[in-house]
Scaffold this active site. Structure first.
Site, PDB file in Angstrom:
ATOM      1  N   ILE A  95      34.946  52.888  52.629  1.00 55.03           N
ATOM      2  CA  ILE A  95      36.236  53.475  52.246  1.00 55.03           C
ATOM      3  C   ILE A  95      36.655  53.089  50.839  1.00 55.03           C
ATOM      4  O   ILE A  95      37.687  53.514  50.360  1.00 55.03           O
ATOM      5  CB  ILE A  95      37.345  53.070  53.241  1.00 55.03           C
ATOM      6  CG1 ILE A  95      37.450  51.557  53.369  1.00 55.03           C
ATOM      7  CG2 ILE A  95      37.123  53.708  54.583  1.00 55.03           C
ATOM      8  CD1 ILE A  95      38.589  51.105  54.265  1.00 55.03           C
ATOM      9  N   GLY A  98      34.316  47.981  44.669  1.00 53.46           N
ATOM     10  CA  GLY A  98      34.711  47.334  43.429  1.00 53.46           C
ATOM     11  C   GLY A  98      33.514  46.642  42.814  1.00 53.46           C
ATOM     12  O   GLY A  98      32.395  46.703  43.344  1.00 53.46           O
ATOM     13  N   GLY A  99      33.737  45.969  41.700  1.00 50.47           N
ATOM     14  CA  GLY A  99      32.638  45.337  41.001  1.00 50.47           C
ATOM     15  C   GLY A  99      31.968  44.237  41.797  1.00 50.47           C
ATOM     16  O   GLY A  99      30.782  43.965  41.620  1.00 50.47           O
ATOM     17  N   MET A 100      32.712  43.582  42.681  1.00 48.17           N
ATOM     18  CA  MET A 100      32.169  42.464  43.443  1.00 48.17           C
ATOM     19  C   MET A 100      31.616  42.888  44.789  1.00 48.17           C
ATOM     20  O   MET A 100      30.822  42.154  45.387  1.00 48.17           O
ATOM     21  CB  MET A 100      33.252  41.401  43.654  1.00 48.17           C
ATOM     22  CG  MET A 100      33.628  40.652  42.395  1.00 48.17           C
ATOM     23  SD  MET A 100      35.175  39.734  42.598  1.00 48.17           S
ATOM     24  CE  MET A 100      34.792  38.733  44.025  1.00 48.17           C
ATOM     25  N   VAL A 103      34.327  47.961  50.290  1.00 48.12           N
ATOM     26  CA  VAL A 103      35.311  47.902  51.365  1.00 48.12           C
ATOM     27  C   VAL A 103      34.885  48.889  52.441  1.00 48.12           C
ATOM     28  O   VAL A 103      34.630  50.062  52.161  1.00 48.12           O
ATOM     29  CB  VAL A 103      36.724  48.232  50.857  1.00 48.12           C
ATOM     30  CG1 VAL A 103      37.723  48.129  52.003  1.00 48.12           C
ATOM     31  CG2 VAL A 103      37.119  47.296  49.726  1.00 48.12           C
ATOM     32  N   LYS A 118      36.158  43.614  53.414  1.00 46.18           N
ATOM     33  CA  LYS A 118      35.737  43.501  52.020  1.00 46.18           C
ATOM     34  C   LYS A 118      34.443  42.687  52.037  1.00 46.18           C
ATOM     35  O   LYS A 118      34.442  41.514  52.397  1.00 46.18           O
ATOM     36  CB  LYS A 118      36.791  42.813  51.171  1.00 46.18           C
ATOM     37  CG  LYS A 118      36.364  42.643  49.716  1.00 46.18           C
ATOM     38  CD  LYS A 118      37.447  41.973  48.893  1.00 46.18           C
ATOM     39  CE  LYS A 118      38.591  42.924  48.638  1.00 46.18           C
ATOM     40  NZ  LYS A 118      39.551  42.355  47.663  1.00 46.18           N
ATOM     41  N   ASP A 210      45.662  39.303  37.871  1.00 45.11           N
ATOM     42  CA  ASP A 210      45.093  40.628  37.626  1.00 45.11           C
ATOM     43  C   ASP A 210      45.984  41.712  38.223  1.00 45.11           C
ATOM     44  O   ASP A 210      45.510  42.638  38.870  1.00 45.11           O
ATOM     45  CB  ASP A 210      43.678  40.717  38.209  1.00 45.11           C
ATOM     46  CG  ASP A 210      42.915  41.957  37.708  1.00 45.11           C
ATOM     47  OD1 ASP A 210      43.240  42.443  36.598  1.00 45.11           O
ATOM     48  OD2 ASP A 210      42.024  42.438  38.429  1.00 45.11           O
TER      49      ASP A 210
END
Length: 945
Positions: A95, A98-100, A103, A118, A210
């Protein structure tokens, strides 16, 4: 089956009481407009969240709830690379990413729910990603706030770190902004929610680092929640070198050395660009960049040669966002200051500047009024100026340095560990109260209109209350210190006296000067009764109240007699002497009404609503008192605290009657009324409303919403009173019930044991509230398999309730119901049937159609079934199933009745029996929580057939 009691907050004092009463919970198997209390509270969607950080600290257990978002356009692994399972979670679909990591939505089979996961990319080393993700989970578990995405679980599977979060379908704040043109008001409202989430994080010692629109989620409920605390830093990040993770909490371990830039460059603060340490003011800067961009369609301008130097903030309307208030522009300019020291002190101050809160408007109004008073003094000349300049001296003398020292010595002499903190909070409250008193004394001295005498008399009464509180606080012991803060918070407000209409509703004074002096002196002593009662020095308060009532009668002045009778009734009620309290409060109400003392009548009738309707379970009588009370509010100008007291008590009556939708609207009305208040007494009412709302949700099997609401009440109470305060005991009982509902029995027992300790130390082991804790410990220990301990707790609670509440009280019926279940599980079916029939007889006398009557009625049927009386059992259980089709019953009791009926009729009507059993299983499965045992029994029974 069975029942747990949940505490409903009961407030019925002229100052403010913090007494709690019990409300029933299943164990197993109106107020609003000034015209009608049932019409003002508008319904609204519940904003849920997990167990709060405050309540987690009470138990030393981290718990949470979770989120996901749509529209994330970062890169991610191909769908075919996703694992089928992560730990106990079955992966459903991707769904977001991200860069790390990625999800996912996933199914948690243990708790029968869909969550968001995550999941870190395999082998990722970016920014110490594994420890950073785990620390995000710790950060979220620690702060737990309605405007922050919370978590359920963190772990590692096949070398990949994961966090399980509540799945809340929605989109990012950035996507929300791009959907359509938003007004400035809409944008500001959404950012204020996110800002409050950041403020909560900062208060927990967590800095996001952030903040940006893509790190705020907008759920389908319209609530903004801050997400991605993976870059969050705790206090340890201010150190330059990390220590081994094994030796420290992740939140105390810096994951990047000082000087490493993290975050999204467009939103990072100048100090971060210069590789200096980031703190909460850095989040404030990023927040203001994002808000500026949302309002004006562009970010603030910077010097291309030196990005750490800002050139300008938008000061005129733009084609994207127009009509941005000047206060917002000014707040943005300050929040975007290059020097962190020039920004706001904290996020709360920034939010207040953005929205202009009610509290701020009150302060400005007070300043304006003070300015008018000063001009009036100057114009009046020396003859007028001199007496009014010293009008506040009486207030200053009440809470002066000597009084402060006396109270501080008394509190420290108790030897309790939190004495210093308690004194600091009490002193701060009394300092503010004295300042308000000085200002009010001066302003009422200058008043020249027809209400001047009433306003000055009002100030004198507030002075008497302050003097009584200071006197009681100077004579504390180790037992009463726990009530010190509530005593201070309960003081009536001086600024009420500046409202001429409100001041006119204060008790009248006699015309005869000699009698006037007597009445004034006795009213000062009555204020001491209130202070003694709020300090839970009931015996002292009752003795003084009785003496004052006799002396008041000797004066023949009816308003004073009504006040003295009210004071006596309030103490009797707190002692649990309900019959005597009802008599006294009723006498006070009618005497006050007869002599036009509407404020005294309102206080007495507000107490009677809760006493008669909740504690004595006479709902119709309580409804009548509520109508009288509401009519009285039309003749006075009630304070927010007085209205909240009436709302909370009426909600308790609606709860007792099983009118849960009405109770929900009533309690939401209190939340709406007091959502922005900073007044300590009003915030205690707000905590009560949250607590009561949680009870309503629990009765409707809305378990997450229940725990969420109760936890919000815990946050407020712990903030005001501290975790060790006995007022927290009632909420601990409800948190224990919430844990019990979800099958967390050991956690529930911990809460209930702590609550019973607090109640035993504060009100004693003979008080009905202590019996409530015992009543709830019984079912919990039953579920833990400790039947002897369960039986002992329930038998003790029954003995106490018979002695204090009488043989026909509904709370006694609940304890009997639970004890019968323990007897049946022990194989003592005859004894079980006896106590269940006694419980059912109580409900037949009170209200045979009440939803709670279905508990003992079902248990009687199950007892008969266990005895082999199949026909009688079937008849009793048919009555439950049919009756609950006509009225709203607890789904768990209906499921128990259906399965019992299935067993009773299977020999005669096998298809119907199987259908009934399947319906029961479906009900338990849909509710979740603690019903695995029941489900296993039904599944085994069905499999055998």
């Amino acid at each position: 089956m069975g029942t747990l009691l949940r505490h409903v907050s009961m407030h019925r004092s002229r100052a403010v009481d913090r007494r709690k009463g019990g409300a029933m919970r299943p164990f197993g198997g109106g107020v609003g407009s000034r015209d009608d209390p049932h019409e003002c509270a508008r319904a609204r969607a519940c904003r849920t969240r997990p167990l709060s950080s405050s309540s987690a600290r009470l138990l030393d257990e981290d718990t949470g709830s979770l989120t996901a978002t749509e529209g994330d356009d970062h890169h991610s692994p191909r769908a075919g690379e996703l694992p089928a399972r992560v730990g106990r979670y079955v992966v459903l679909e991707r769904i977001g990413a991200g860069g790390m990591g990625v999800v996912l939505s996933a199914y948690d089979g243990e708790l029968d729910r869909v969550v968001a996961l995550k999941l870190l990319h395999p082998g990722s080393r970016s920014l110490n990603a594994g420890p950073r993700l785990a620390r995000e989970a710790q950060a979220l578990a620690r702060l737990s706030h309605p405007y922050v995405v919370p978590i359920f679980d963190v772990g590692s599977d096949d070398g990949r770190t994961f966090i399980a979060m509540q799945l809340v379908p929605g989109r990012t704040l950035g996507a929300w902004l791009r959907e359509r043109r938003r007004s400035a008001a809409e944008v500001l409202a959404m950012f204020v929610q996110a800002g409050r989430g950041l403020a909560a994080a900062h208060r927990a010692g967590i800095v996001h680092r952030d903040f940006k629109p893509e790190n705020v989620l907008i759920g389908e409920d319209g609530v903004a929640r801050v997400v991605d605390f993976g870059l969050a830093l705790g206090r340890g990040d201010l150190e330059s070198m990390p220590q081994p993770v094994a030796e420290r909490s992740l939140l105390e371990t810096p994951l990047t050395a000082t000087g490493l830039l993290v975050g999204t460059r467009a939103y990072v603060a100048p100090e971060q660009l210069r590789r200096l340490p980031a703190d909460a003011r850095s989040d404030q800067y990023g927040y203001c960049v994002a808000l500026h961009e949302a309002l004006f369609g562009t970010r603030p301008r910077f010097d291309d040669r030196d990005p750490s130097r800002r050139l300008s903030v938008a000061r005129t309307g733009s084609p994207v966002r127009d009509r941005v208030p000047g206060r917002v522009r000014r707040a943005l300019a300050r929040g975007l200051a290059i020097d962190p020291a020039a920004r706001f002190a904290d996020m709360d101050a920034l939010i207040q500047a953005l929205v202009g809160t009610a509290a701020r408007r009150r302060v400005l109004a007070a300043v304006a009024l003070a300015s008018v008073a000063m001009v009036a003094m100057q114009r009046a000349g020396a003859a007028t100026d001199e007496p009014c300049a010293r009008a506040g001296d009486r207030v200053r003398a009440i809470w002066d340095d000597d009084a402060r020292d006396r109270v501080e010595r008394a509190m420290h002499a108790t030897g309790v560990g939190y004495a210093a903190q308690s004194f600091e909070l009490v002193a701060r409250e009394l300092d503010a109260h004295r300042a308000a008193g000085v200002a009010a004394a001066r302003q009422t001295c200058l008043a020249t209109d027809a209400q001047a005498d009433a306003m000055q008399a009002c100030v004198a009464q507030r002075e008497a209350a302050l003097a009584a509180v200071v006197s009681v606080l100077g004579d504390l012991d180790a037992r009463s210190i726990e009530r010190a803060r509530s005593v201070a918070f309960g003081l009536p407000r001086f600024d009420d006296c500046l409202d001429a209409e409100r001041a006119a509703g204060e008790p009248a004074m006699p015309a005869d000067p000699t009698l006037r002096e007597q009445v004034d002196a006795l009213r000062h002593e009555l204020a001491t009764v209130d202070a003694l009662r709020d300090a839970r020095r009931f015996d002292d308060g009752l003795a003084l109240a009785g003496d004052l009532q006799a002396r008041a009668r000797a004066t023949g002045f009816a308003p004073l007699i009504a006040e003295a009778t009210l004071a006596q009734g309030s103490v009797l009620e707190m002692l649990g002497e309900h019959a005597a309290a009802e008599q006294a409060l009723g006498d006070a109400a009618w005497l006050a009404i007869a002599h036009g003392e509407d404020r005294t009548a309102l206080a007495a009738m507000t107490r009677l609503v809760g006493l008669v309707g909740y504690h004595l379970a006479r709902v119709d009588d309580a409804e009548a008192w509520s109508r009288h009370a509401w009519a009285t509010t039309q003749r006075v100008s009630p304070t927010a605290r007085e209205l909240a007291l009436l709302h909370n008590n009426l909600g308790a009556v609606q709860f007792r009657a099983g009118a849960y939708a009405d109770a929900e609207r009533t309690y939401l009305g209190v939340v709406d009324m007091l959502a922005d208040t900073r007044d300590s007494g009003e915030r205690q009412e707000l905590a009560s409303a949250y607590n009561n709302l949680g009870n309503v949700y629990a009765r409707q099997n809305r378990l997450l919403e229940s725990e969420t609401a109760i936890a919000r009440g815990v946050d407020v109470l712990v903030e005001l009173l501290g975790a060790g305060h006995p007022t927290v005991a009632a909420v601990l009982i409800n948190l224990g019930s919430a844990a019990y509902d979800q099958g967390r029995y050991a956690v529930a027992e911990t809460y209930l044991l702590r609550a019973s300790e607090l109640l035993r130390d504060s009100v004693g082991e003979r008080h009905p509230s202590y019996a409530t804790a015992l009543t709830n410990l019984g079912p919990v220990r039953f579920r833990l398999g400790r039947l002897a301990e369960a039986e002992a707790a329930l038998e003790a609670s029954i003995e106490l309730k018979r002695a204090r509440l009488g043989a026909r009280h509904p709370d006694l019926a609940l304890s009997l119901n639970n004890l019968g279940e323990v007897y049946r599980d022990h194989g003592r079916v005859d004894e079980a049937l006896t106590v269940h029939r006694e419980a059912l007889a109580i409900w037949r006398d009170l209200d045979p159609e009440h939803p709670y009557a279905s508990y003992p009625r079902t248990n009687v049927g199950l007892d008969l079934l266990a005895q082999g009386h199949v026909g009688e059992a079937a008849a009793a259980l048919e009555e439950v199933v049919a009756g609950c089709e006509r009225r709203s019953c607890d789904a768990t009791i209906v499921a128990a009745a259906r399965f019992g009926l299935a067993q009773a009729v299977v020999a005669d009507d096998r298809p119907r029996a199987l259908a009934l059993a399947r319906e029961a299983a479906a009900s338990y499965r849909s509710i979740g929580g603690r019903y695995d045992h029941e489900l296993a029994r039904i599944d085994a029974w069905l499999a055998a057939r």
